[in-house]
Design an enzyme around this catalytic site. Structure first.
Site, PDB file in Angstrom:
ATOM      1  N   HIS A 106      -9.968  -5.985   6.046  1.00  0.00           N
ATOM      2  CA  HIS A 106      -8.740  -5.730   6.812  1.00  0.00           C
ATOM      3  C   HIS A 106      -9.065  -5.252   8.229  1.00  0.00           C
ATOM      4  CE1 HIS A 106      -9.966  -2.072   4.800  1.00  0.00           C
ATOM      5  NE2 HIS A 106      -9.212  -1.346   5.586  1.00  0.00           N
TER       6      HIS A 106
ATOM      7  N   GLU B 130      -6.819   3.831  -6.109  1.00  0.00           N
ATOM      8  CA  GLU B 130      -8.116   4.124  -5.497  1.00  0.00           C
ATOM      9  C   GLU B 130      -8.270   5.634  -5.459  1.00  0.00           C
ATOM     10  OE1 GLU B 130      -8.807   1.911  -1.959  1.00  0.00           O
ATOM     11  OE2 GLU B 130      -8.280   0.032  -2.961  1.00  0.00           O
TER      12      GLU B 130
ATOM     13  N   CYS C 236     -14.153  10.864   5.897  1.00  0.00           N
ATOM     14  CA  CYS C 236     -12.891  10.155   5.668  1.00  0.00           C
ATOM     15  C   CYS C 236     -12.437   9.399   6.920  1.00  0.00           C
ATOM     16  CB  CYS C 236     -11.825  11.172   5.275  1.00  0.00           C
ATOM     17  SG  CYS C 236     -10.286  10.425   4.721  1.00  0.00           S
ATOM     18  N   ASP C 237     -11.943   8.186   6.733  1.00  0.00           N
ATOM     19  CA  ASP C 237     -11.457   7.387   7.858  1.00  0.00           C
ATOM     20  C   ASP C 237      -9.940   7.202   7.799  1.00  0.00           C
ATOM     21  OD1 ASP C 237     -11.195   5.678   5.730  1.00  0.00           O
ATOM     22  OD2 ASP C 237     -12.399   4.054   6.569  1.00  0.00           O
ATOM     23  N   THR C 238      -9.252   8.063   7.043  1.00  0.00           N
ATOM     24  CA  THR C 238      -7.828   7.860   6.772  1.00  0.00           C
ATOM     25  C   THR C 238      -7.012   9.084   7.167  1.00  0.00           C
ATOM     26  OG1 THR C 238      -8.433   6.493   4.875  1.00  0.00           O
ATOM     27  CG2 THR C 238      -6.179   7.297   4.952  1.00  0.00           C
TER      28      THR C 238
ATOM     29  N   PHE D 164       0.846  -1.183   0.000  1.00  0.00           N
ATOM     30  CA  PHE D 164       0.000   0.000   0.000  1.00  0.00           C
ATOM     31  C   PHE D 164       0.883   1.234   0.000  1.00  0.00           C
ATOM     32  CE2 PHE D 164      -4.693  -0.144   0.778  1.00  0.00           C
ATOM     33  CZ  PHE D 164      -4.867  -1.427   0.312  1.00  0.00           C
TER      34      PHE D 164
ATOM     35  N   CYS E 108      -5.127  15.443  -0.111  1.00  0.00           N
ATOM     36  CA  CYS E 108      -6.358  15.169  -0.841  1.00  0.00           C
ATOM     37  C   CYS E 108      -6.936  16.508  -1.302  1.00  0.00           C
ATOM     38  CB  CYS E 108      -7.361  14.431   0.047  1.00  0.00           C
ATOM     39  SG  CYS E 108      -8.923  14.053  -0.806  1.00  0.00           S
TER      40      CYS E 108
ATOM     41  N   CYS F 104     -15.561  16.410   1.277  1.00  0.00           N
ATOM     42  CA  CYS F 104     -15.716  15.022   1.727  1.00  0.00           C
ATOM     43  C   CYS F 104     -15.500  15.022   3.235  1.00  0.00           C
ATOM     44  CB  CYS F 104     -14.679  14.135   1.031  1.00  0.00           C
ATOM     45  SG  CYS F 104     -14.732  12.424   1.572  1.00  0.00           S
TER      46      CYS F 104
HETATM   47  S1  SF4 Z   1     -12.300   9.665   1.784  1.00  0.00           S
HETATM   48 FE1  SF4 Z   1     -10.525  10.859   2.496  1.00  0.00          FE
HETATM   49  S2  SF4 Z   1      -8.990  10.562   0.929  1.00  0.00           S
HETATM   50 FE2  SF4 Z   1     -10.960   9.943   0.026  1.00  0.00          FE
HETATM   51  S3  SF4 Z   1     -11.746  11.790  -0.976  1.00  0.00           S
HETATM   52 FE3  SF4 Z   1     -12.559  11.796   1.082  1.00  0.00          FE
HETATM   53  S4  SF4 Z   1     -11.097  13.057   2.255  1.00  0.00           S
HETATM   54 FE4  SF4 Z   1     -10.077  12.443   0.375  1.00  0.00          FE
END
Ligand code: SF4
Length: 210
Positions: free
Chosen positions: A204, A116, A49-51, A25, A31, A46
């Site tokens: 995961h 992705e 987001c979980d990242t 990965f 972003c 957005c």
């Molecule tokens: S989920 Fe996270 S990485 Fe994906 S578009 Fe939304 S803010 Fe960006």
């Protein structure tokens, strides 16, 4: 070009059609739909987001001066095995940084490239497996690829409208949110009502992989 990588690690792909596949990965920093700072979440394009994609301080992350250096890093994480080389390029939004030079350098080391993206930027040519995950209220320009992954529920998105897009697989994935049971029920309901969609789970997280 210098590449900013939040983290890079060897794991099993946990989502989508290629779930279960060994992969490196490669998570790019940054972003275009959210700064990544909690104080900006409510006003971001957005907001679920979980990242963590801010900075370059994660395991295997850093700044890489050129494509060959970054591809060598990916190969180092993968190891000597020649078969099944797979890198999942993600983020953040990977199309902000994935360019022709990096595609060439990864292919040159025998990697298939999965990416992705949120689809608001045109995908770089040469990607071997493209997953687009649309976000409500954004203009998705990349309407062709291998899998469309709809995180659900998302007010403002009509799944019926997405079904005309040119993807090989249509996946609905419960949103990782404060109400996981309701999200799971909504995702199951969508897959039951519209057979074009398949339920995709984040395996995961179930098995404890990053
Ligand atoms: S989920 Fe996270 S990485 Fe994906 S578009 Fe939304 S803010 Fe960006």
């Amino acid at each position: 070009m210098t590449y900013a990588v939040k983290e890079a690690f060897l794991t099993l792909q946990g989502e989508g059609v290629q779930s279960g596949s060994r992969a490196v990965f490669l998570r790019f920093a940054g972003c275009n739909l959210w700064s990544g700072r909690e104080q900006d979440r409510a006003t971001a394009q957005c907001n679920f987001c979980d990242t963590d994609f801010v900075g370059t301080d994660g395991a295997g992350g850093g700044k890489f001066a050129d494509a060959e250096t970054l591809a060598a890093h990916v190969e180092h994480l993968w190891g000597q095995e020649q078969d099944g080389r797979l890198v999942v390029v993600t983020g953040g939004e990977p199309m902000l940084q994935l360019d022709d030079a990096l595609v060439g350098a990864l292919h040159g080391r025998g990697f298939r490239i999965a990416a992705e993206s949120n689809g608001t930027l045109a995908a770089t040519a040469g990607i071997d497996w493209l997953c687009v995950s649309p976000k409500a209220g954004t203009e998705v320009v990349q309407r062709q690829g291998d899998e469309l992954k709809l995180v659900w529920p998302q007010p403002g998105i009509d799944p019926a409208e997405l079904e005309s897009w040119d993807f090989g697989h249509f996946l609905v994935q419960p949103m990782d949110c404060a109400e996981p049971k309701q999200a799971m029920e909504a995702a199951i309901a969508l897959a039951m009502e519209r057979p074009k969609w398949r339920l995709s789970l984040q395996a995961h997280k179930v098995v404890g992989l990053p």
